[in-house]
Structures are given as C-alpha cells and as structure tokens.
Design a protein around this motif. Sequence first.
Motif, mmCIF file in Angstrom:
data_model
loop_
_atom_site.group_PDB
_atom_site.id
_atom_site.type_symbol
_atom_site.label_atom_id
_atom_site.label_comp_id
_atom_site.label_asym_id
_atom_site.label_seq_id
_atom_site.Cartn_x
_atom_site.Cartn_y
_atom_site.Cartn_z
ATOM 1 N N LYS A 271 0.830 -1.202 0.000
ATOM 2 C CA LYS A 271 0.000 0.000 0.000
ATOM 3 C C LYS A 271 0.868 1.257 0.000
ATOM 4 O O LYS A 271 0.563 2.235 -0.691
ATOM 5 N N ARG A 275 0.921 4.420 -2.751
ATOM 6 C CA ARG A 275 0.759 5.838 -2.391
ATOM 7 C C ARG A 275 1.950 6.652 -2.864
ATOM 8 O O ARG A 275 1.790 7.767 -3.399
ATOM 9 N N ALA A 300 -4.665 -0.201 -5.825
ATOM 10 C CA ALA A 300 -5.798 0.366 -5.090
ATOM 11 C C ALA A 300 -5.365 1.582 -4.277
ATOM 12 O O ALA A 300 -6.080 2.594 -4.215
ATOM 13 N N ALA A 301 -4.179 1.501 -3.656
ATOM 14 C CA ALA A 301 -3.665 2.638 -2.894
ATOM 15 C C ALA A 301 -3.325 3.802 -3.828
ATOM 16 O O ALA A 301 -3.558 4.975 -3.489
ATOM 17 N N ARG A 304 -6.641 5.468 -4.669
ATOM 18 C CA ARG A 304 -7.171 6.246 -3.535
ATOM 19 C C ARG A 304 -6.425 7.563 -3.389
ATOM 20 O O ARG A 304 -7.029 8.612 -3.119
ATOM 21 N N GLU A 305 -5.118 7.519 -3.559
ATOM 22 C CA GLU A 305 -4.317 8.730 -3.417
ATOM 23 C C GLU A 305 -4.670 9.751 -4.511
ATOM 24 O O GLU A 305 -4.711 10.958 -4.246
ATOM 25 N N GLN A 307 -7.553 9.774 -6.045
ATOM 26 C CA GLN A 307 -9.014 9.966 -5.973
ATOM 27 C C GLN A 307 -9.683 9.736 -7.332
ATOM 28 O O GLN A 307 -10.520 10.522 -7.781
ATOM 29 N N TYR A 310 -10.869 2.812 -8.949
ATOM 30 C CA TYR A 310 -10.127 1.572 -9.177
ATOM 31 C C TYR A 310 -11.090 0.558 -9.786
ATOM 32 O O TYR A 310 -12.174 0.331 -9.250
#
Length: 461
Positions: A271, A275, A300-301, A304-305, A307, A310
């Motif tokens: 993760k 990021r 996935a990370a 998310r970072e 935005q 995924y």
Amino acid sequence: MSEQILQDMAGIAGLFHVPEAAGDCALLLHGLQHRGQDGVGIAVTDGSSLTCFKRRGLLSELLKEEPVQETPGTAAIGQVRLRLEEDRMDENLQPVMVRAYQGHFAIVSTGMIENAGELRDEMEQQGLIFQGLSDAELIAHLIQREQGHLFEKITRACAQMRGSWTFLLMTKSTMYAMRSQEGARSLFVADVPDTAGGKAFATESGALSILGAQNIRELQPGELMRFGKGESRCWQMPAVREAIGPCAMEFVYFSRLDSGMSQLGVLTARKAFGRALAISETETADMVIGVPDTAIDAAAAFARELQIPYETGLIKNRYIGSTFIRPTRMQREQGMRVRLNAISSVVAGKDVFLVDDSIVRGSTAARICQLLREAGARKIHFRVASPVICEACTKGAESSRRQDLAGAKWTEEELREKIRADSVRFLNREEFSRALGIRACQACFRHDELMRKEEENGRTV
C-alpha cells in the motif's frame, strides 16, 4: 569453477516434536507453493528412522502418489522449489538425505551460497563426490568433513559460507534451523498449539498461520537454533558486517500478503508503494487497473491517493500458476496467454493507469498492454510500484541474467515503445526506500559501481 544452481525463491518448512508431522509439514508447504512449482520433497522421522518422499511437480502431485500424510512421525522438513532452465537433475530435489556413520540426517535449503563454486572445487579435489548441484548437498558435505558433535560441525560449516541462505537440518531426534549473517533470506520459528515443546518453521510467517502457530518470530541474521533431547540451544555467528536486511522483492512480489519481515507487513508495504507512486503522478486517466494478484493492493492505494476509480480490468485464470517463476521462456509465454484476459466492457474507450509490481524481462508487461489495446483501451499509462531492476540478483531471489533484464537493456522511453504503452514510470529508489521504511537488500535496483560506493559508505544495500 563448478557450475552453480541458484535456489531462487524456494520455500522450506519444518515441524519438530508434533504428532502427524508429515501431514502438518505438507500444510505448511501448501502455504509456500507460490515460491516454487517445479519440485517438492518431505522427509519424516519417527525417532528411529528417516523416510524421504520427493518428486518433480506440485505438492498435490506428490501427495497423490506417495503415502506422505500416512507416514508416522514426530518431525518433518520439506521444500518447494523452482527448477531453472539448466537444472534437469532429479538429484537437485530436496530434502537431501545423508547416511553417515555418526547418524543419518536430512537437509533443505533456500537462498544462495555465493562461494559455492569455490567450496565445491575444493571438496572435489579432496575426493568428495557430488550427486547434484544443490546448495543443500554442498552444506551436507561441509558438515560431514568437520570434526566434533553435530552442532559444532554445523557452526564450522556455516563459517565457511558466504551469501544469503537458510536451511533446516533434521536427524532422527533433533532439528537445526539456520539463517545466514547477511539476512536477505528469512526463516521463522513458532510454537505449535496444544503440543508441549512443538515447533514449526517456515520461510514466510504467513504460512505458519495455517497451523494456528503462536509466538512467531524471525530468526536473527546469523542465528542457529537446535531443538532435541534436553534443552534447546541457540548460537549467534560473529557479525562480519551489518546484515543487509530482507530482500526488498519479498515485499514487492514474492511473499504472501499475510506475511511480514523485520516487523513490517507485506500488505502495509505494498500500500505504501502505491501511495508513493501516486505522489509524483502528472498524467490523468479515467481509472486505475492493477495486475493480479500481487499488484492489486499497490494499485488500489494509487487510485485512492489520486481519488480516481479503481476498476477490475484484468481477469486472472486461477488455475494457472505464476508465469514469472516458470523455468523457460516458452513456458512463461504460454502461461501468459491463458493466465490473464482484459475486460472490454470496462476498458473500451478509456484512458487507464495500469499498475504492476515490477518489470523483470518485460514480456509480461508487453502482453498485458496488448490485451488492453485489443480490448479497446484508448491510452495506457504503465506504472511500476518498485524501482527499475537493472542488476542480476546474487542473493538467491531471482534467476534472470543481467542481459535479459528489461531495465538493463532499455531506457524508460525504449521500454515504453517495446511494451506499446503511452507512458511508463517507476518508483525511484529514494521514493521506494522511504515507502519501505526499513533496511533491505536492494542490490537488484542499482548498478554495480553505485552499489560498491554505497557499501563502502556504509549505506543501505
């Protein structure tokens, strides 16, 4: 100099002082099957004799053909291994069995003894005969030519070996576990529940959870453990230099998500890589896709970072093993054709970030980009959650020669053209080291001259 066979990412496991040791050892090896799919073996003792079962292929094939789980025993050791393209000898299958006048023993190993060729030449000149090329057989010969009790013979043998390796050695009534001073190869020990004095050993901590093991700990670099009649005993090899830490690729690719080394979990690390990869991103896309399975958490990370969504854009055939650890190029390419497929309804007409854990030879990256193009992806921004692999590994973790590595042959722009991506970007080494946060072996990420300078300055290898 004698030919050497790397043990690569093989997995070893063992049980001591437990009922049904053979069956439990098989369970541990099931948890390590991803580390080698070309050979497997288990040795069992009932306290009076040693029995060994081994063959090419998967663990399931061994268990189907041999009465391993029905064999009575209170201790067992085993290995799942990768067979390199030049390794055609059944004699290299482990465990290696030794029938000695002081007592029989069996041994399994993983990693690489870097001075194996020198040691083998020396012993052959002394008249010793080798049946195969495995490091386990080399260790056995080193032990046998020493004087004293077995514990003393083992310590003297270990003092002669350089490199990163681990091994388990089992006699009729004792078990020895050893991790080399360098520490790039890990070995774990744990208590087995509901068995007084029962111990379990495995290359990865995650495999030990199969038995509900307790008090799991990593052997320290240079630590030798002995279990048997009377008190257990530990010995620490004198440190020649600071341990280099676990292999960074264990966090990137090799290890199970539920494993960890140096008190850092693999999932946490992946993760963090995702990021860190997102922080320097300058391109835009409609979605992020991860390459199954080992890149999914980094991808996935990354999403998310940034935005952005995924999506599952690649589907994996669960009945196909890892193509990365197939021994021949033809087998790797055949495996890739049936291993992955792109989902057109997800990627058609879209700009995608495609996140993978690493690029070794580049063939998998090219195939995946081709699949996405055929499925209608408009743009492919290939992102790699680790640095460029540009040096051959000397620690027994990966067998590719330098001339076969994509990072050694091509610049980033040349690689982009080779795999037909719209852009390619790796984590640089500084970003990777910050995300990892622990001392780890990163020798495959740097060129020899730079590595030597950093070693001289006492920096992380």
